[in-house]
Motif scaffolding. Structure first.
Motif, PDB file in Angstrom:
ATOM      1  N   GLN A 518       0.797  -1.216   0.000  1.00 15.61           N
ATOM      2  CA  GLN A 518       0.000   0.000   0.000  1.00 15.61           C
ATOM      3  C   GLN A 518       0.834   1.273   0.000  1.00 15.61           C
ATOM      4  N   ARG A 519       2.133   1.148  -0.125  1.00 15.99           N
ATOM      5  CA  ARG A 519       3.006   2.317  -0.142  1.00 15.99           C
ATOM      6  C   ARG A 519       3.332   2.722  -1.577  1.00 15.99           C
ATOM      7  N   PHE A 520       4.011   3.871  -1.713  1.00 14.69           N
ATOM      8  CA  PHE A 520       4.334   4.420  -3.022  1.00 14.69           C
ATOM      9  C   PHE A 520       5.842   4.345  -3.253  1.00 14.69           C
ATOM     10  N   PRO A 521       6.279   4.377  -4.535  1.00 17.41           N
ATOM     11  CA  PRO A 521       7.714   4.192  -4.827  1.00 17.41           C
ATOM     12  C   PRO A 521       8.652   5.145  -4.083  1.00 17.41           C
ATOM     13  N   HIS A 522       8.245   6.401  -3.892  1.00 14.71           N
ATOM     14  CA  HIS A 522       9.142   7.362  -3.258  1.00 14.71           C
ATOM     15  C   HIS A 522       9.417   7.037  -1.797  1.00 14.71           C
ATOM     16  N   GLN A 523       8.653   6.118  -1.226  1.00 14.49           N
ATOM     17  CA  GLN A 523       8.834   5.750   0.179  1.00 14.49           C
ATOM     18  C   GLN A 523       9.838   4.619   0.365  1.00 14.49           C
ATOM     19  N   PHE A 524      10.512   4.233  -0.717  1.00 20.15           N
ATOM     20  CA  PHE A 524      11.463   3.126  -0.666  1.00 20.15           C
ATOM     21  C   PHE A 524      12.847   3.605  -1.077  1.00 20.15           C
ATOM     22  N   SER A 525      13.859   2.849  -0.653  1.00 18.91           N
ATOM     23  CA  SER A 525      15.226   3.110  -1.095  1.00 18.91           C
ATOM     24  C   SER A 525      15.412   2.607  -2.520  1.00 18.91           C
ATOM     25  N   GLY A 526      16.572   2.938  -3.127  1.00 15.46           N
ATOM     26  CA  GLY A 526      16.838   2.500  -4.492  1.00 15.46           C
ATOM     27  C   GLY A 526      16.832   0.989  -4.631  1.00 15.46           C
ATOM     28  N   GLY A 527      17.447   0.286  -3.679  1.00 24.31           N
ATOM     29  CA  GLY A 527      17.477  -1.170  -3.739  1.00 24.31           C
ATOM     30  C   GLY A 527      16.100  -1.778  -3.584  1.00 24.31           C
ATOM     31  N   GLN A 528      15.272  -1.189  -2.712  1.00 21.73           N
ATOM     32  CA  GLN A 528      13.909  -1.697  -2.538  1.00 21.73           C
ATOM     33  C   GLN A 528      13.077  -1.447  -3.790  1.00 21.73           C
ATOM     34  N   ARG A 529      13.283  -0.303  -4.430  1.00 16.12           N
ATOM     35  CA  ARG A 529      12.551  -0.042  -5.682  1.00 16.12           C
ATOM     36  C   ARG A 529      12.944  -1.035  -6.767  1.00 16.12           C
ATOM     37  N   GLN A 530      14.222  -1.421  -6.794  1.00 14.57           N
ATOM     38  CA  GLN A 530      14.628  -2.406  -7.787  1.00 14.57           C
ATOM     39  C   GLN A 530      13.994  -3.763  -7.483  1.00 14.57           C
ATOM     40  N   ARG A 531      13.812  -4.095  -6.216  1.00 17.75           N
ATOM     41  CA  ARG A 531      13.116  -5.332  -5.859  1.00 17.75           C
ATOM     42  C   ARG A 531      11.659  -5.284  -6.332  1.00 17.75           C
ATOM     43  N   ILE A 532      11.046  -4.120  -6.236  1.00 22.40           N
ATOM     44  CA  ILE A 532       9.673  -3.961  -6.730  1.00 22.40           C
ATOM     45  C   ILE A 532       9.648  -4.179  -8.238  1.00 22.40           C
ATOM     46  N   SER A 533      10.640  -3.648  -8.942  1.00 20.28           N
ATOM     47  CA  SER A 533      10.715  -3.853 -10.389  1.00 20.28           C
ATOM     48  C   SER A 533      10.851  -5.332 -10.734  1.00 20.28           C
TER      49      SER A 533
END
Length: 638
Positions: A518-533
């Protein structure tokens, strides 16, 4: 390549006095603290640096490196303040208390900066030569524009631009990345500063250009006796460039000493973790890269004998392929082909087919497995705008008839510099571009000539993990919406509840908590965003995953985590991986086979270890020779 010793010699200015001795100190920083109204960004930073000394400041994103250097130059943004003492030899008073007028006289004269991204640091409306000349004119070191212009050309020649007079007339957008960085270096050194600060100056450059720029910086600062403060997260670069190193974590210096001492005998757990995650030549008992959290078992490299460790750890990746080949050979009768498809195909089939593209001769060996991807004589040409009424529009040949195959479960690395054709190839494989001629069959889907509706099946079977996760994630969508989006194509029958369940499973698979949905991309670090990808790419269970420079924008510790995650998921889901990178060390660790591209052609292909240990093409040798590894640089400095 500059193989000069990294320890100060009697001729080296840094050797004339011990680092930090008051009589010889070029830069004296004491108790530097940088803070905003809400928090402290840099805590009690101190550094005493001798004339001609080369100091590396290393740490990950958010460690405070860039804030420290901008404070030294008096360039802190609004709302950020600094306290403490900064003194430069020959300049009276504390620079933190100096007026802007005084600081403007020092910047570009006594101390200069080379930034990470030259295209944003250079003025796009001024010619390169004029920008170099402007530095001299501002500080009154040239009597007029004519003399400044002539000296600017001389400086562009000194930094190795092949045609300095022509480069002086060019605008920044007309130069390559490496050429722009050379212009920045010419500007920084135009007035012969006593202190040069480099903030990640080669991060965005190709490996060969990176090595050229690093060698150039090292040569110029040694010749001029310039003090160098080099800021980076790349430990191999520091081992190549610096005699002393400071390790920064969360705004605090946690360790400092000579480069060899810190890198071979780290005392602080964070330093050990950084070294472990940076060392792609080292793996743990399970063949996984070390991370900061698993660094307890890591054995730091020895400057005396690093080569043995390199061979042993690279051999570990190669053993997977040999084990698969052995299993295939020991399987009797008709089952042998199936075993080969599961095992040998990872490298042997891709290597054999890729060799066709490299030399044009058919491979006599039978295919060990049906390929999940087959590229045959693929050509892509682009037409530029007409430059003459009487001549046809010029053509650019981005791909020149390449051929290769990737078997099911294979891990193929694609390496090459900017302009080699990697991005064009990826766009065609993903159905985002059409070839001019030739064939590209991916998971049974022919890309050439396919209509948009026919490409839907392809895009279910091939997914891409992009280089910049923030740029590829919609900032207005929740993580659940982002990951579930590939399931919304026509023809799939999942319900909303099914999609929520599948998203939860993928979040768990990539190591993120269920609450992330339920969170948005800006609330994550770069590594966490890559995990989302990665979760988004795998949600529809594709057969092929194409990773386009997926770790180049990440810190070293996060890079190790993401590479381990990719390797685990490729094995768990039986994926075929095409991994595109300019980092040869990453490809060597992760991939079983590799193709090397130059100017739209495959110049070499084969089993990864064979290519790396015995490259046949001069371009491949140049790429490998230019690649920096921590162990090699420590061995060279010993």
């Amino acid at each position: 390549m500059n193989d000069a010793p990294k320890t100060p010699s009697p001729a080296d200015p840094a050797a004339s006095a011990a680092p930090g001795s008051e009589a010889s100190a070029l830069l004296r920083v004491d108790g530097l603290t940088v803070r905003t109204a809400e928090r402290t960004l840099v805590h009690d930073f101190s550094l005493h640096m001798a004339h001609g000394e080369r100091v590396g400041l290393i740490g990950e994103s958010g460690s405070g490196k860039s804030m420290t250097t901008t404070a030294l130059l008096g360039l802190l943004p609004n709302g950020v303040s600094a306290s403490g003492s900064v003194q430069l030899d020959g300049v009276e008073g504390n620079l933190l208390e100096a007026s802007e007028r005084k600081l403007m006289g020092l910047r570009g004269n006594r101390m200069a900066m080379v930034f990470q991204e030259p295209l944003t640091a250079l003025n796009p409306l001024m010619r390169a030569g004029d920008q170099v000349a402007e530095i001299m004119l501002q500080h009154g070191l040239a009597p007029g524009k004519t003399v400044a212009g002539r000296r600017a050309v001389e400086m562009l020649d000194a930094v190795g631009l092949p045609d300095p007079a022509q480069a002086a007339r060019a605008y920044p957008h007309q130069l390559s990345g490496g050429q722009r960085q050379r212009v920045m270096l010419a500007m920084a050194l135009a007035n012969d500063p006593s202190l040069l600060l480099c903030d990640e100056p080669t991060t965005a450059l190709d490996v060969t250009v990176q090595r050229q720029v690093l060698d150039l910086i090292l040569e110029l600062v040694r010749e001029r006796g310039t003090g160098l403060l080099f800021i980076t997260h790349d430990l191999a670069v520091v081992a190549n460039m610096c005699t002393r190193v400071l390790v920064m974590n969360q705004g605090v210096i946690v360790e400092e000493g000579t480069t060899e001492e810190v890198f071979t005998r780290p005392q602080h757990p964070y330093t050990r973790g950084l070294l472990a995650a940076s060392d792609l030549d080292a793996v743990d008992a399970r063949g996984r890269l070390f991370t900061v959290s698993t660094a307890q078992e890591y054995v730091p490299p020895s400057a005396e004998a690093p080569a043995a460790g390199v061979d042993e750890t690279h051999a570990a990746a190669h053993e997977r392929l040999l084990a698969a080949e052995h299993a295939a050979e020991s399987t009797a009768g008709a089952g042998a082909g199936a075993a080969a498809a599961a095992g040998v195909g990872a490298a042997a089939s891709a290597v054999g087919a890729a060799s066709v593209g490299a030399d044009g001769d058919p491979d006599p060996r039978p295919a060990a497995a049906a390929p999940v991807m087959r590229v045959t004589d693929l050509v892509r040409t682009y037409t530029r705008g007409k430059t003459s009424l009487f001549k046809p529009a010029p053509e650019v040949r981005a791909l020149g008839g390449i051929s290769f195959e990737v078997p099911e479960g294979g891990r193929l690395g694609v390496v090459g510099e900017s302009g080699s054709g990697k991005s064009t190839l990826l766009r065609i494989l993903a159905g985002l571009d059409q070839p001019s001629s030739g064939s590209a069959v991916v998971a049974g889907n022919e890309v050439a000539g396919a209509r948009e509706a026919q490409l839907r099946a392809l895009r279910q079977n091939l997914q891409i993990v992009f280089q910049d996760p923030m740029g590829s994630l919609d900032p207005r969508m929740t993580v659940e919406q982002i990951i579930a989006e590939p399931l919304l194509v026509p023809g799939r029958g999942e319900t909303a509840a099914d999609r929520r369940r599948m998203v939860a499973e993928m979040l768990e698979a990539v190591g993120l908590p269920a609450s992330s949905a339920q969170r948005f991309p800006h609330q994550f670090s770069g590594g966490q965003r890559q995990r989302i990808s990665i979760a988004r790419a795998l949600i529809c269970r594709p057969k092929v995953v194409v990773a386009d420079e997926p770790v180049s924008a990440l810190d070293v510790s996060v890079r190790a985590q993401v590479l381990n995650l990719l390797a685990d998921l490729v094995d768990e889901y039986g994926l075929t991986l095409v991994f595109v990178s300019h980092d040869l060390n990453v490809v060597r660790h992760l991939c079983d086979s590799v193709i090397v591209m130059q100017s739209g052609e495959i110049v070499e292909a084969g089993d990864t270890e064979t290519v790396y240990r015995d490259p046949q093409h001069p371009y491949t040798r140049r790429l490998i020779d230019s690649s920096l590894t921590l162990r090699q640089e420590l061995a060279r400095s010993a």
